[in-house]
Design a protein around this motif. Sequence first.
Motif, short mmCIF file in Angstrom:
data_model
loop_
_atom_site.label_atom_id
_atom_site.label_comp_id
_atom_site.label_asym_id
_atom_site.label_seq_id
_atom_site.Cartn_x
_atom_site.Cartn_y
_atom_site.Cartn_z
N MET A 199 1.04 -1.09 0.10
CA MET A 199 -0.08 -0.02 -0.07
C MET A 199 0.90 1.34 0.00
N SER A 217 -4.92 7.60 1.58
CA SER A 217 -4.74 6.29 1.07
C SER A 217 -5.46 6.26 -0.27
N ASP A 221 -5.39 0.79 -2.66
CA ASP A 221 -5.03 0.47 -1.40
C ASP A 221 -5.89 -0.23 -0.57
#
Length: 337
Positions: A199, A217, A221
């Motif tokens: 990620m 994010s 991810d």
Amino acid sequence: MEERKSKRGKIGLTVFLLVDLLLIGAAVYMIAARQRDIPTGAPLGGTAASVLDSVPEETVPAATEPDVPAPLELADEIECGYAYVVNASDGLVLAEKNGEERMYPASMTKLMTLLLACESGIEPDEPFTFDQDMLDPLIERGASRVGFEAGETVTFGDLLYGSVLPSGGDATAALAIMIDGDEQTFANHMNRKAQALGMFDTHFSNASGLHAEDHYSTARDIALLLQETLKHDLCRTVLTAPVYTTSRTSQHPNGLELYSVVDQRMAGFLPQHIVFQGGKTGFTDYAGYCLASFAEQEGTTYIVVVAGGEEKETPCRDAQTLYELLCGVPEQNVGEQ
């Protein structure tokens, strides 16, 4: 005497001529044989390498990789600003919309908190007691809470369900303390795990998803995180639970009955031809309305992450549309309510 010498001379000349003829014939034969071995177009008088270079190589079909369909580029099909759809059973990306652009994940963050909690090895009946100092910051920021009170002792299992079903920030703060001693250390733990999972466009600064500039994010991810979370039976059990009752305490003699926010919001948007399982919602003013969810069809698990919705129902409606697109619903029916 002279006659014999003349005769021997004629015989010698004849033998000499015959030898010459044989040598000439042999040379002609060798030239012809060599010419037969030289390919058409080869440079005469060239080196052996130049002759070999001119020999056409046998055509060998190039190795081809299996055709992998490109992900559907979503546009008007959904309302949310971000989306990522993956077949979790084989990892094939099916559709995306700004899937690798950074966004705020809000309470979808709690998927990482749940994953680390389930990996911690802490027993479900391990106790934890709340104090006012840890609750006050959550109250001040208006974080969603289960409703645990200062002085109340609950179990680790209560905190797992409390972090997901009602999306309780009090539960995630308690989990962070139980696992790593404090929330900042736990956030560092979250970031190490995110990197280990690939990620690479994610950074967490807290366990609950409260807004922070350095808490971000991508839809891709979050889908990867949910896919990893589903590998753990306990995580899957929590994410699919419709209701859970916490331990009985002096503050709550009957316990607290917790209902799944995901189940409540998706009740009017359940897709056809696929069994919706569960997931995690999220919302902040900066993130908009979000939903990371999964559903199953004939043994195949699909993950849909949508974020940046303007209304509470937007990610639910988009998830329904995307699940139905994946499951072969006729195009004219997609999106109809």
